[in-house]
Design a protein around this motif. Structure first.
Motif: not given
Lengths: 462, 462
Positions: A121, A124-125, A128-129, A132, A135-136, A341-343, B125, B312
């Motif tokens: 967990r 993963w977080t 993601l940070r 994000l 990412a364009p 898309v995020l995953d 997030t 997305g």
């Protein structure tokens, strides 16, 4: 909230905690039986009456009755009232138990779900940070139906290294779960003129149903110790194989068979679908490489993060022969668009940073430990019981004693609080194997894993 | 890397920066034309020859030629060489421009994509961290094909409050995008015996294709200022409506029509599919409530986070009449399982914490500002041009001048660096409306939005 029963024959004071309705009702009823406040043979109110009195959902009461019946405290018979079980049929309260309301846990030994408590967990977080932040904006748009290029590149590198797959990022299509992968592929094969797909005689009915939904016929191939038997492949247009680790029997498709099946496919542009659902989890020897490497132009390789990370992600991928890429992508474009898309971006980050590999190694060690405990417990308490599928994966197949039946064994396990399935649940063509249980090792909590196995050996013994 | 051209007639020294091949080639060529080093009418090398010389992908050269042609520096004609444009056809270099190689940006005025730069990355997030700290492990398992209960509860509360939908959490099925929602629903209608679905004469071809894929026939209903015209509904089994904001015309389905269509559906258990794709974005008056509230037992309401958050995510939801819930859930169970779980948990958290509402309000204000700038620019520079669909959404329909055609207007816009589509792109039954452009306001960056609109009015003027 304390409620006095009024509409039923049973004078029962039940404390229901509104923040944990189900658990508090279960505890209260169990305690009432254990303490003798509810006598053996006493009728309980109907689930409808009790639910109305307690102002809880009827399904909650039904669940609790079923749970306590599974544990042996109550007896439910279809069409008649639920009653308190005779002491003989009840689980014994551990003598050292300090509280009379000690919860008797239920263990889930069904195959197919990994140990989701290991899901990383925090990583993963954090990933993601990271993604994000970088990412364009247009990564959040409708995007490419084949999936994010970052993930397809990361998968291309990972699958080549870890599974021996021969591929380029443009061969990859990201999907939401293996079932969706198989459905898309089946639709494309059907559109190409295919009519009949061979599957293994043991596997998920749901997978066969997906193929049938796409308008194809299926036939089931026998499976022996060398995997699926290819001699009846002629006349079919494709075959779906769990080559690295047959589900659920656990055998490996032998090199000779692989060669035979590839030659069969090559003869007439037939397609081999390789379902590599748990290729990462191999314990006694080096991983069995993907069959895809033998013939990338014939094999559609299907992988998933469902076993390595979590099924709830619904993250899966197809590595397709070149001629199948565009039709699959066009079908995604028409009906689905890309996978969320995020995953995808997070998995790409975990793959490229090496954290995915570390996670897989950690969980592989843990599963290997469970496998070893399973082997030791079986050897000590069910010596001589034939067990299939031990060097890999998250489950085994345990053969029952002469004369025993799967229904009876499942029932005995259930009465000991175990959820487990017979091989029949995963049989697409009956009569090929003796009665067996499919035992998953992944989900009982580690601290109670031995207790779960103990109950299993007791249930096997009859 | 500096490369001397050798294989073509053109003596051209191009500096190509290997870390940004495309951009540096574009800058160098533009500069060569602006400075006069390349004279008007001069032939450029073929894209193949230049690519070979520079050792770059031919597609890069083709892209750069197309970009500079779109900007008016070059002239490309199919089948003949690319040449340097006459000064008359060229864009004028802003007199105050400090650098002669200033990049001329391209703006995307196509409808359908929201401003994804507003996606609340930090909040997303943070919400993921919150939900992963609290979620039980089994939330990561295969789960319920209808979707997470947390999200269905949060949506039930939000949709009732914000869109006037009448629902319970058990009426909700979470899907991956509206297209998937529509496909699942179409499959279920087909299985129930439906054969023909009415759609609006203006909309996405892709949506019609999804219905057709499920084995249904479609017919297109005329749309006027009161929305879809219901008089030809008889003989059909269902109708799909963008009732709150017709896509792309922007009209609202009138109360009288809503009543007529509900009565039509009630007469024979027909189904109304309400595609509420951007119901949150209404500027001049209170939101138009969902049609579903008139007849929850007849209307399948479809919503999405694609416009409010990001396409997305592929997050969408169906609110179904009771009798359709189980068939849709069973189809999901058979072919898909639930939608990916983490995005579901995060959206639930954003909804229940009120952050989703705040995000919607923020973006609504921003879009309203864009709408106002669009109206002002059109009034100042294209006075008298009929514009449809202004009080809501992320796009408008601009009618062309007498005698103009959509192809010509799209081409003029393209030559000014604008991507925009004709109404024909969204026309399922031609001949009902005068030639028009569908203009999306959402995606050009705010700082260059006025410049994009200026180009649009110039393109409209011819």
């Amino acid at each position: 909230m304390a409620v006095q029963q009024t509409t039923s024959s049973l004078d029962l004071h039940v404390d229901v905690d509104r923040t944990r309705v189900r658990a508090s009702l279960e505890d209260a009823l169990r305690e009432a039986v254990q303490s003798g406040r509810l006598a053996p043979g006493a009728r309980l109110p109907s689930s409808r009456a009790l639910a109305a009195d307690l102002r809880v959902a009827r399904s909650t009461v039904v669940d609790v009755y079923e749970q306590l019946s599974a544990e042996g405290w109550l007896v439910s018979r279809h069409g008649s009232a639920t009653t308190v079980a005779d002491p003989v049929g009840r689980p014994s309260v551990p003598s050292g138990a300090s509280a009379p309301t000690a919860v008797v846990p239920t263990y889930d030994l069904r195959a197919g779900t990994p140990d989701v408590t290991t899901f990383p967990r925090a990583e993963w977080t954090a990933a993601l940070r990271t993604v994000l932040a970088a990412a364009p904006a247009d990564a959040l748009g409708y995007g490419d139906p084949r999936g994010r290029i970052e993930l397809r590149q990361a998968l291309a590198s990972y699958l080549a290294r870890a599974r021996g797959v021969r591929l380029a990022p443009d061969d990859v299509v990201v999907c939401s779960g293996y079932r969706q992968s198989l459905w898309l592929l089946s639709r494309v094969l059907r559109a190409e003129g295919a009519s009949s797909v061979a599957v293994e005689a043991f596997g998920h009915h749901a997978h066969r149903d997906v193929i049938v939904d796409a308008g194809l016929r299926t036939v089931a191939l026998e499976v022996d110790d060398d995997g699926a038997r290819p001699e009846h492949l002629d006349g079919h247009d494709a075959v779906v194989l769990t080559a690295a680790h047959q589900f659920p029997l656990g055998v490996v498709l032998s090199p000779v068979r692989r060669g035979e099946i590839v030659r069969w496919a090559a003869a007439d542009r037939r397609v081999i679908v390789e379902d590599d659902y748990d290729g990462e989890f191999r314990y006694d020897r080096r991983g069995v490489g993907a069959m895809q490497a033998l013939a990338p132009e014939l094999v559609a390789y299907a992988g998933t993060a469902s076993k390595t990370l979590a099924p709830g992600l619904r993250l899966a991928w197809l590595v397709l022969p070149p001629r199948l890429v565009e039709p699959v992508v066009e079908l995604r474009r028409a009906l689905l668009g890309q996978a969320p898309v995020l995953d995808q971006l997070v998995l790409a980050e975990l793959l490229t940073s090496g954290r995915y590999d570390r996670h897989v190694r950690r969980t592989r060690l843990a599963y290997r430990g469970r496998r070893d405990r399973f082997v030791a417990e079986m050897a000590a308490r069910s010596p001589g019981t034939p067990v299939l599928g031990l060097p890999a994966g998250l489950h085994s197949v345990v053969q029952l004693c002469e004369g025993d039946t799967e229904d009876a064994a499942v029932e005995r396990a259930s009465s000991r609080g175990l959820a487990v399935e017979g091989l029949g649940t995963y049989t697409l063509r009956p009569g090929l194997r003796p009665p067996s249980l499919v035992v998953g090792w992944a989900t009982p909590p580690s601290h109670s894993f031995t207790a779960a196995l103990r109950r299993l050996t007791l249930a096997l013994a009859g």
